[in-house]
Design a protein around this motif. Sequence first.
Motif, short mmCIF file in Angstrom:
data_model
loop_
_atom_site.label_atom_id
_atom_site.label_comp_id
_atom_site.label_asym_id
_atom_site.label_seq_id
_atom_site.Cartn_x
_atom_site.Cartn_y
_atom_site.Cartn_z
N PRO A 135 0.81 -1.20 0.00
CA PRO A 135 0.00 0.00 0.00
C PRO A 135 0.85 1.26 0.00
O PRO A 135 0.39 2.33 -0.40
N ALA A 136 2.11 1.15 0.43
CA ALA A 136 2.97 2.32 0.57
C ALA A 136 3.32 2.91 -0.80
O ALA A 136 3.02 4.07 -1.09
N ALA A 137 3.93 2.10 -1.66
CA ALA A 137 4.40 2.60 -2.95
C ALA A 137 3.23 2.98 -3.84
O ALA A 137 2.25 2.24 -3.96
N ALA A 138 3.34 4.14 -4.50
CA ALA A 138 2.30 4.57 -5.42
C ALA A 138 2.36 3.70 -6.68
O ALA A 138 3.41 3.18 -7.04
N GLU A 139 1.20 3.59 -7.32
CA GLU A 139 1.10 2.72 -8.49
C GLU A 139 1.62 3.45 -9.73
O GLU A 139 1.33 4.63 -9.93
N ARG A 140 2.33 2.76 -10.53
CA ARG A 140 2.84 3.39 -11.75
C ARG A 140 1.69 3.63 -12.71
O ARG A 140 0.70 2.90 -12.69
N SER A 141 1.82 4.62 -13.55
CA SER A 141 0.67 5.03 -14.37
C SER A 141 0.19 3.92 -15.29
O SER A 141 -1.01 3.70 -15.45
N ASP A 142 1.11 3.21 -15.91
CA ASP A 142 0.68 2.14 -16.80
C ASP A 142 -0.02 1.03 -16.02
O ASP A 142 -1.00 0.44 -16.49
#
Lengths: 214, 214
Positions: free
Chosen positions: B25-32
């Motif tokens: 949950p910490a790391a933001a999701e990459r756009s793709d």
Amino acid sequence: MVRLLFPGSKLGPVTSIPLRPEPTPAAAERSDAARNRERLLLAARELIADCGTEGLTMDRLAERAGVGKGTVFRRFGSRAGLMLTLLNDSEADFQARFMFGPPPLGPGASGLERLIAFGAERIAYVVEFGDLVLAAENASRGRFEVPAAALWLRHIEVLLRDEGFDADPWLMAGSLSAALDPERLLDLVRRHGVPPERLVDSWRDLVTRVVAAA
Amino acid sequence: MVRLLFPGSKLGPVTSIPLRPEPTPAAAERSDAARNRERLLLAARELIADCGTEGLTMDRLAERAGVGKGTVFRRFGSRAGLMLTLLNDSEADFQARFMFGPPPLGPGASGLERLIAFGAERIAYVVEFGDLVLAAENASRGRFEVPAAALWLRHIEVLLRDEGFDADPWLMAGSLSAALDPERLLDLVRRHGVPPERLVDSWRDLVTRVVAAA
DNA sequence: AGACTAAACGGACCATGGTCCGTTTATTAT
DNA sequence: ATAATAAACGGACCATGGTCCGTTTAGTCT
């Protein structure tokens, strides 16, 4: 409906509901079919003894028994069917005990006593045959079509009625039966380390309360 | 633990236990990744609308969403994980209602009233989302590791304690919970034509009896 | 802008349960 | 014994969930 020997009894064959219904009990089995069935059951038990239930794949079983894969499936229908067949004897034994055996499991005790004993025996059974029971659960169309399950249900229902339970005993029997679900019991025992006696205690408490208010 | 919007509320985000735990949950999701997740969820809903839950295979889903199969599995882990994700919103809603909503489901009513309401809501939920719930049940290591299941269990346990139930409330909560097992409920409704109200009646009877003797 | 890196991607590949159908064989009738 | 037949056989084949790993790419740092 198939006739099975009542184990350890001189009384001869008694009627029992098989775990897995035989497709065509009327026609006699061809000799090669009988031989292959024996080979397969032997190979299956060996495979389970060696590699555990997980290790038994239908391909391996066919190879080990020296038959084609199609033969395995014609004989048992599915992997679950095979497991059911493997459990057939102990299941017949269990049935015989709660239907005709000595109290408190069999007739002679009160409905409540028999309910308690039934749960206790079922818990012991599931703990003993754990993996096999689990593997047998994935029957084709849900675990509720297994004929033996219908028998347990009916048994519980009858015992509830014996105790004067009037409000929808069939559904209540189903709810109680759900408390004995093998997946749940084994999860409690294996993952949570709950001792079987504690399961029995909780079952006793449950059925006692359900019956008490009747 | 993930923050989800409390639906239809001005109170802002509330804490909720997701049906399926997010890996990181910490790391933001990459756009793709985000784009593909949307595509996949959209395609999944379309596929289910068109062909039913059965018709949704992972290959088909990947093809329809225009992504590789590996992507599907990295995102959802398994077919069951996908179904759990599809159910996440309605599950969060359900949780919010029994934890913070109005009585008798939420706080403010007696333990028994809340137990009865909980079962009734759960039955309605299972009947509404039938196939999805069933498909989500085959989670990797049994249906007991789903975090949401632990929450329901705990909820029931707390309500039992509220009613003064002292003898192993955790196991009893599990037994009651088993009576709400989706496979059983759907089998009763679909194969046996039992109307949901009758299930609710039986549930009410069950919990009333269990709590009565406390 | 260019390089760098960790994450995401994709699709070939695998294991396994289950099906199909052309071939073989036990049994029975003649 | 021979022919006829229904049953059993076997293994290639299929569908599907899930894994692996070499390749691509978004985001970041200089």
